[in-house]
Scaffold this motif. Structure first.
Motif, PDB file in Angstrom:
ATOM      1  N   ASP A 102       1.004  -1.276   0.134  1.00 53.20           N
ATOM      2  CA  ASP A 102       0.078   0.688  -0.452  1.00 53.20           C
ATOM      3  C   ASP A 102       0.751   1.640  -0.174  1.00 53.20           C
ATOM      4  O   ASP A 102       1.678   1.462   0.798  1.00 53.20           O
ATOM      5  CB  ASP A 102      -1.432  -0.015   1.080  1.00 53.20           C
ATOM      6  CG  ASP A 102      -1.879   1.191   1.319  1.00 53.20           C
ATOM      7  OD1 ASP A 102      -2.314   2.065   0.463  1.00 53.20           O
ATOM      8  OD2 ASP A 102      -2.667   1.781   2.386  1.00 53.20           O
ATOM      9  N   SER A 115       0.483   4.758   0.097  1.00 54.66           N
ATOM     10  CA  SER A 115      -0.167   5.384   0.820  1.00 54.66           C
ATOM     11  C   SER A 115       0.320   4.756   2.488  1.00 54.66           C
ATOM     12  O   SER A 115       0.303   6.139   3.047  1.00 54.66           O
ATOM     13  CB  SER A 115      -1.922   5.512   1.087  1.00 54.66           C
ATOM     14  OG  SER A 115      -2.318   4.699   1.697  1.00 54.66           O
ATOM     15  N   ALA A 116       0.393   4.318   2.610  1.00 55.76           N
ATOM     16  CA  ALA A 116       0.955   3.986   4.489  1.00 55.76           C
ATOM     17  C   ALA A 116       2.716   4.076   4.328  1.00 55.76           C
ATOM     18  O   ALA A 116       3.461   4.335   5.205  1.00 55.76           O
ATOM     19  CB  ALA A 116       0.989   2.567   4.405  1.00 55.76           C
ATOM     20  N   ASN A 126       3.515   8.797   4.769  1.00 56.05           N
ATOM     21  CA  ASN A 126       3.661   9.847   5.380  1.00 56.05           C
ATOM     22  C   ASN A 126       4.144  10.496   6.158  1.00 56.05           C
ATOM     23  O   ASN A 126       6.347  10.011   5.794  1.00 56.05           O
ATOM     24  CB  ASN A 126       3.061   8.879   6.892  1.00 56.05           C
ATOM     25  CG  ASN A 126       1.141   8.465   6.181  1.00 56.05           C
ATOM     26  OD1 ASN A 126       0.960   8.310   5.612  1.00 56.05           O
ATOM     27  ND2 ASN A 126       1.165   7.338   6.808  1.00 56.05           N
ATOM     28  N   ASN A 135      -1.037  12.250   5.570  1.00 61.50           N
ATOM     29  CA  ASN A 135      -1.562  11.280   6.244  1.00 61.50           C
ATOM     30  C   ASN A 135      -1.880  10.513   5.802  1.00 61.50           C
ATOM     31  O   ASN A 135      -3.283  10.775   4.855  1.00 61.50           O
ATOM     32  CB  ASN A 135      -2.299  11.784   7.392  1.00 61.50           C
ATOM     33  CG  ASN A 135      -1.286  12.266   9.191  1.00 61.50           C
ATOM     34  OD1 ASN A 135      -0.463  11.556   8.673  1.00 61.50           O
ATOM     35  ND2 ASN A 135      -1.582  13.239   9.029  1.00 61.50           N
ATOM     36  N   LYS A 136      -2.215   8.749   6.202  1.00 56.17           N
ATOM     37  CA  LYS A 136      -3.205   7.643   5.130  1.00 56.17           C
ATOM     38  C   LYS A 136      -4.317   8.204   5.420  1.00 56.17           C
ATOM     39  O   LYS A 136      -4.705   8.440   6.962  1.00 56.17           O
ATOM     40  CB  LYS A 136      -2.434   6.145   5.847  1.00 56.17           C
ATOM     41  CG  LYS A 136      -3.283   5.454   4.555  1.00 56.17           C
ATOM     42  CD  LYS A 136      -2.840   3.917   5.446  1.00 56.17           C
ATOM     43  CE  LYS A 136      -3.326   2.771   4.993  1.00 56.17           C
ATOM     44  NZ  LYS A 136      -4.268   3.214   3.597  1.00 56.17           N
ATOM     45  N   ASN A 156      -7.110   5.783   6.596  1.00 58.31           N
ATOM     46  CA  ASN A 156      -7.503   4.856   7.146  1.00 58.31           C
ATOM     47  C   ASN A 156      -8.648   4.653   6.956  1.00 58.31           C
ATOM     48  O   ASN A 156      -9.856   4.440   7.347  1.00 58.31           O
ATOM     49  CB  ASN A 156      -7.440   5.000   8.699  1.00 58.31           C
ATOM     50  CG  ASN A 156      -6.140   5.015   9.021  1.00 58.31           C
ATOM     51  OD1 ASN A 156      -5.072   4.099   7.970  1.00 58.31           O
ATOM     52  ND2 ASN A 156      -5.048   5.822   9.905  1.00 58.31           N
ATOM     53  N   GLN A 165      -6.259   3.261  -1.363  1.00 57.74           N
ATOM     54  CA  GLN A 165      -5.151   4.042  -1.075  1.00 57.74           C
ATOM     55  C   GLN A 165      -5.017   5.340  -1.465  1.00 57.74           C
ATOM     56  O   GLN A 165      -4.493   5.654  -2.484  1.00 57.74           O
ATOM     57  CB  GLN A 165      -4.158   3.195  -2.238  1.00 57.74           C
ATOM     58  CG  GLN A 165      -4.105   1.074  -1.561  1.00 57.74           C
ATOM     59  CD  GLN A 165      -3.258   0.649  -2.323  1.00 57.74           C
ATOM     60  OE1 GLN A 165      -1.736   1.731  -2.805  1.00 57.74           O
ATOM     61  NE2 GLN A 165      -3.206  -0.298  -2.625  1.00 57.74           N
ATOM     62  N   VAL A 217      -3.898   9.429   0.901  1.00 54.07           N
ATOM     63  CA  VAL A 217      -3.146  10.134   1.546  1.00 54.07           C
ATOM     64  C   VAL A 217      -4.523  11.995   1.921  1.00 54.07           C
ATOM     65  O   VAL A 217      -4.864  11.762   0.976  1.00 54.07           O
ATOM     66  CB  VAL A 217      -2.160  10.076   1.298  1.00 54.07           C
ATOM     67  CG1 VAL A 217      -1.071   9.215   1.715  1.00 54.07           C
ATOM     68  CG2 VAL A 217      -1.774  10.783   0.443  1.00 54.07           C
TER      69      VAL A 217
END
Length: 153
Positions: A34, A36-37, A40, A64-65, A67, A72, A74
């Motif tokens: 992922d 997007s993780a 950060n 920030n991702k 959630n 996927q 931010v």
């Protein structure tokens, strides 16, 4: 004739064994990362107009991702005290090579983000934003393109 039929039956019985795979032939499972993780963080730097003139050097970008399951993306917050700027928008993230990620406007329903995006290459973040004269998101003809150049903190 009976011997011939027995040979054919024996051959057909052993034929499936020829197509049995060994455990070494099994493919390893594909692991999806992922993106997007992985992006950060907090980035600091400057904002420039289309002519390359620095407008402010106190830019803070917080990534920030989001959630949510199967998302996927931010949330990107851009702040500057000098420009009285505090803007926020969602961006989709895609891995585009070793330690390189691309950002694209994540809210398809909002035209004000449509010309915005960026790139993270190592610790260097470059973002292109279409902003109004009051440094808010804007995609009208009066909007101007600005470039953020930041480093990860």
């Amino acid at each position: 004739m009976k011997l011939k039929n027995i040979i054919y039956v024996a051959a057909l019985a052993f034929m499936p064994l020829a197509f049995t795979a060994c455990s070494d032939d099994d493919d390893d499972p594909v692991v999806h990362t992922d993106a997007s993780a992985l992006v950060n963080g907090t980035y600091t730097g400057s904002i420039f107009d289309v002519n390359g003139n620095e407008k402010a050097n106190d830019i803070i970008v917080i990534v920030n991702k989001i959630n949510k399951e199967n998302v996927q993306a931010v949330d990107v917050v851009v702040k500057s005290t000098a420009l009285n700027m505090n803007i926020e928008a969602p961006y989709n993230v895609a891995k585009a090579g070793d330690n390189r990620y691309l950002f694209a406007a994540g809210d398809a329903g909002s035209l004000k983000y449509r010309y915005c995006g960026g790139e993270l290459n190592g610790d260097d973040l470059t973002f292109y934003l279409t902003l109004s004269s009051k440094f808010a998101y804007n995609a009208t003809a009066s909007a101007k393109v600005y470039t953020l150049k930041c480093k990860k903190q």
